[in-house]
Design an enzyme around this catalytic site. Structure first.
Site, mmCIF file in Angstrom:
data_model
loop_
_atom_site.group_PDB
_atom_site.id
_atom_site.type_symbol
_atom_site.label_atom_id
_atom_site.label_comp_id
_atom_site.label_asym_id
_atom_site.label_seq_id
_atom_site.Cartn_x
_atom_site.Cartn_y
_atom_site.Cartn_z
ATOM 1 N N ILE A 8 0.854 -1.089 -0.114
ATOM 2 C CA ILE A 8 -0.031 -0.043 0.058
ATOM 3 C C ILE A 8 0.932 1.236 -0.151
ATOM 4 O O ILE A 8 1.928 1.254 0.860
ATOM 5 C CB ILE A 8 -0.999 0.200 1.221
ATOM 6 C CG1 ILE A 8 -1.761 -1.352 1.356
ATOM 7 C CG2 ILE A 8 -1.958 1.111 1.118
ATOM 8 C CD1 ILE A 8 -2.585 -1.424 0.157
ATOM 9 N N LYS A 9 0.765 2.088 -0.793
ATOM 10 C CA LYS A 9 1.662 3.307 -1.083
ATOM 11 C C LYS A 9 0.838 4.525 -0.232
ATOM 12 O O LYS A 9 -0.246 4.620 -0.469
ATOM 13 C CB LYS A 9 1.672 3.522 -2.493
ATOM 14 C CG LYS A 9 2.615 2.780 -3.433
ATOM 15 C CD LYS A 9 2.742 3.322 -4.709
ATOM 16 C CE LYS A 9 3.688 4.405 -4.766
ATOM 17 N NZ LYS A 9 3.918 4.694 -6.369
ATOM 18 N N ILE A 10 1.794 5.131 0.533
ATOM 19 C CA ILE A 10 1.340 5.960 1.436
ATOM 20 C C ILE A 10 2.446 7.206 1.230
ATOM 21 O O ILE A 10 3.560 6.985 1.597
ATOM 22 C CB ILE A 10 1.201 5.722 2.921
ATOM 23 C CG1 ILE A 10 0.315 4.677 3.144
ATOM 24 C CG2 ILE A 10 0.970 6.914 3.745
ATOM 25 C CD1 ILE A 10 0.185 4.072 4.466
#
Length: 391
Positions: free
Chosen positions: A139-141
């Protein structure tokens, strides 16, 4: 004939593809890159998805079904993008299994409009993790100030994270702190640390683009002589901080519990200035335990004429610090450069996300009116649905 990408991999650099589309998946192109070009991971972003959905009719059958079901545009975007990412996770699963969970990862980004809202970022991360439902997902944050606590809280849930939009050294140190805190919480929550992965995406070429613009404006010969040096120096000093953090006693305690280090990932590696060597941001950033995510054009360029000269980072720290001192001496404010790049980075992804929403909205409206027809891939969709788990 020398396998230059294999040499790069042997030097400790994981080659990842910075692109994804359903055409690439249905044609077998991604699997071919995995098998033939040593591609061991995939990164995506809103810009990539906006382009993918606007360029091909491979999505028509799913758009028609979403329109028939009356699904709203934002949820439709999630269904379309997570379908592709789920499929890509399955394609990359051999790399994941073969590397004990280190590589073979595929990234999907949270809605960039919530980059400054920690609680919504975590909620979005959990929703995407559940929707894709694959162990090799990232998951890219975004690494905004508000994103730091979201990174920690997401990792604490046992969710693997790709921290994106890192431009500066101090923010990178804060990202590593957020990672360590997240793993410590995950351990306390009873999660198996060996299953949690993370990379820190440190952007490269955009730094040169912004600094070079300022150097041109300054205009002196000394200033012009510094063009094309800031980005590599910045990344090299980031790697120095990485080696310090991941040799600490705090890290060793987590490693003893099964944790994998958060690898630095060099992002934005296509050369923006045609005067620079097209693989400069690969050749100059080779070191063990790193990832370099590249557009396919850069992958092929490196395979053709890239030079793997061993570790090009570890011995360059003093030279990198001199570049920063020289930039300061001619009047480049690197703190302002970094702040500008972070702000613009979030804004660009927000704009791409809006473009994606607008495009899907129009497609859904057309599908509802019967103007969109199933594409040729629909007949063979059973295979895609099996791979991707369906919409």
């Amino acid at each position: 004939m020398t396998d230059k990408l294999n040499e790069l991999t042997a030097a400790g650099v994981a080659v990842w593809l910075d692109d994804l589309s359903r055409v690439r998946l249905s044609s077998g192109g991604l699997d071919q890159l995995r098998r033939e070009k040593h591609v061991a991971g995939v990164t995506t972003n809103p810009t990539i998805f906006a382009k993918a959905l606007s360029d091909a009719d491979e999505y028509n059958w799913q758009l028609r079904d979403l329109a028939t079901r009356g699904i709203e545009v934002e949820e439709s975007v999630r269904m379309l993008t997570t379908y592709d990412v789920r499929w890509a996770c399955d394609v990359m699963r051999p790399s994941y299994d073969g590397s004990a969970g280190v590589d073979g990862r595929v990234s999907i980004e949270v809605d960039p409009r919530v980059a400054h809202d920690s609680d919504r970022t975590v909620a979005e991360a959990k929703a995407l993790w559940w929707l894709v439902d694959r162990p090799n997902l990232f998951i890219k944050i975004p690494a905004t100030e508000e994103g730091l606590s979201a990174i920690t809280d997401t990792l604490a849930e046992g969710i693997s994270v790709n921290v994106t939009l890192i431009f500066g050294l101090d923010r990178y140190s804060a990202v590593m702190e957020a990672f360590l805190a997240g793993l410590e919480k995950a351990k306390a929550n009873g999660h198996d640390l060996s299953t949690i992965g993370s990379v820190a995406s440190f952007f490269v070429s955009r730094v040169d683009a912004e600094v070079d613009k300022r150097l041109e404006k300054i205009g002196s010969e000394q200033a012009k002589s510094l063009r094309g040096k800031a980005a590599v120096a910045n990344a090299q000093l980031a790697y120095e901080r990485y080696t310090e953090v991941f040799s600490s006693d705090r890290w060793k305690a987590l490693a003893d519990a099964g944790a994998h280090p958060q690898r630095p990932l060099w992002a934005s590696t296509s050369t923006k200035n045609p005067d620079y060597r097209d693989v400069i941001y690969v050749e100059e950033l080779i070191a063990p335990g790193t990832v370099n995510t590249m557009p396919e054009s850069v992958i092929h360029a490196y395979a053709d004429h890239g030079e793997t000269r061993g570790d090009t980072i570890t011995g360059a720290y003093d030279a990198a610090r001199k570049v920063f001192a020289d930039l300061e001496s001619v009047g480049v404010d690197m703190a302002d450069v970094i702040a500008t790049l972070e702000r613009e980075g979030v804004e660009k992804f927000e704009a791409s996300w809006q473009e994606l929403l607008d495009g899907v909205r129009k497609s859904l409206e057309a599908a509802a009116k019967g103007k969109a027809s199933p594409n040729k891939a629909a007949k063979g969709n059973a295979k895609g649905a099996e791979k991707a788990g369906g919409a």
